[in-house]
Design a protein around this motif. Structure first.
Motif, short mmCIF file in Angstrom:
data_model
loop_
_atom_site.label_atom_id
_atom_site.label_comp_id
_atom_site.label_asym_id
_atom_site.label_seq_id
_atom_site.Cartn_x
_atom_site.Cartn_y
_atom_site.Cartn_z
N ILE A 137 0.86 -1.19 0.00
CA ILE A 137 0.00 0.00 0.00
C ILE A 137 0.89 1.23 0.00
CG2 ILE A 137 -1.78 1.27 1.25
CD1 ILE A 137 -2.72 -1.42 2.38
N CYS A 141 -2.24 7.35 1.18
CA CYS A 141 -3.51 6.71 0.83
C CYS A 141 -4.51 6.86 1.97
CB CYS A 141 -3.30 5.22 0.56
SG CYS A 141 -2.32 4.87 -0.92
N ILE A 149 -8.67 -5.70 1.79
CA ILE A 149 -7.62 -5.69 0.78
C ILE A 149 -6.86 -7.00 0.91
CG2 ILE A 149 -5.51 -4.54 0.00
CD1 ILE A 149 -6.66 -1.95 1.26
N ILE A 155 -1.18 -1.17 -4.27
CA ILE A 155 -1.97 0.06 -4.34
C ILE A 155 -1.00 1.22 -4.41
CG2 ILE A 155 -3.56 1.55 -3.08
CD1 ILE A 155 -4.88 -0.96 -1.97
N ARG A 159 -4.03 6.90 -3.24
CA ARG A 159 -5.25 6.20 -3.67
C ARG A 159 -6.27 6.15 -2.53
NH1 ARG A 159 -5.51 7.10 -8.53
NH2 ARG A 159 -3.94 8.61 -7.90
N VAL A 167 -10.92 -4.92 -2.35
CA VAL A 167 -9.89 -4.83 -3.39
C VAL A 167 -9.13 -6.14 -3.37
CG1 VAL A 167 -7.92 -3.53 -4.27
CG2 VAL A 167 -9.73 -2.33 -3.01
N ALA A 173 -7.26 -2.68 -7.88
CA ALA A 173 -6.30 -1.77 -7.25
C ALA A 173 -5.88 -0.67 -8.21
CB ALA A 173 -5.08 -2.55 -6.77
N LEU A 176 -8.41 2.32 -8.57
CA LEU A 176 -8.79 3.14 -7.43
C LEU A 176 -8.60 4.62 -7.72
CD1 LEU A 176 -7.20 1.00 -4.56
CD2 LEU A 176 -9.66 1.32 -5.00
#
Length: 209
Positions: A137, A141, A149, A155, A159, A167, A173, A176
């Motif tokens: 990630i 975000c 997730i 990601i 986002r 997701v 992903a 997004l």
């Protein structure tokens, strides 16, 4: 301060991992003296908690059967968060294998379950009851409450994941949206609050390690 091996006065358990086939080396957590570990929390194994991090009440961070974990500076791990990692799986951070790596100034809200192998980038917000099982990630975000997730998706930075959104594929992903203007400063305010809260706990109470 230690009442007996690994057990602290307010039932914090800070202890080495048991030797396992997956993790034969026995290691204790490394916790900055500037971090706050609240009553009832459990931290096991090769876990590093950096300066000014806040670990809330009854949080669990278990590196008892996985690669090491890192909790970055000014990150807040709120009450009843559970952090664990799948045995023998890892991400690479600077060519070092890690089970979970959380950069600085991340917020992980109550009852979230971030499960590695996992990377969470700087200034990212993880809402209440978010479930993560294997992911990369990015930074800045916002993952809203109740999101799921999984499946090792990546990601990107900046986002946004809506409340309750799942997701589970890379296509999801990649689709997004950017973080809406409304939420761009959400995490910064929470990081500031928990930084000040941790300092106040240390200065005025005994509810910390």
């Amino acid at each position: 301060m230690i009442k007996r091996d690994g057990l602290y006065p307010l039932q914090q358990i800070i202890h080495e991992n048991p030797p396992m086939q997956e993790v034969p080396d026995v290691k204790k957590p490394h916790i900055s003296q500037e971090a706050v570990v609240s009553a009832g929390s459990i931290i096991i194994g090769d876990v590093t908690i950096a300066e000014d991090a806040f670990v809330g009440f009854h949080a669990i961070i278990r590196s008892d059967s996985s690669y090491p974990m890192f909790i970055g500076p000014r990150t807040n791990i709120q009450d009843y968060v559970l952090i664990h990692c799948h045995p023998a799986e890892y991400i690479e951070v600077g060519e070092k294998p890690m089970g979970v790596f959380i950069e600085d100034s991340v917020s992980i809200l109550h009852h979230a379950a971030p499960h590695g192998p996992l990377f969470i980038g700087r200034n990212t917000f993880i809402g209440q009851h978010v479930s993560i099982y294997g992911a990369l990630i990015g930074r800045d975000c916002v993952i809203m409450h109740g999101a799921v997730i999984c499946n090792y998706v990546k990601i990107g930075d900046h986002r946004f994941v809506e409340p309750g959104q799942v997701v589970s594929t890379q296509e999801q992903a990649d689709a997004l949206p950017a973080v809406p203007e409304t939420y761009k400063h959400l995490n910064g305010s929470i990081v500031d609050h928990y930084y000040r809260l941790g300092k106040s706990y240390r200065e005025t109470t005994n509810l910390f390690l």
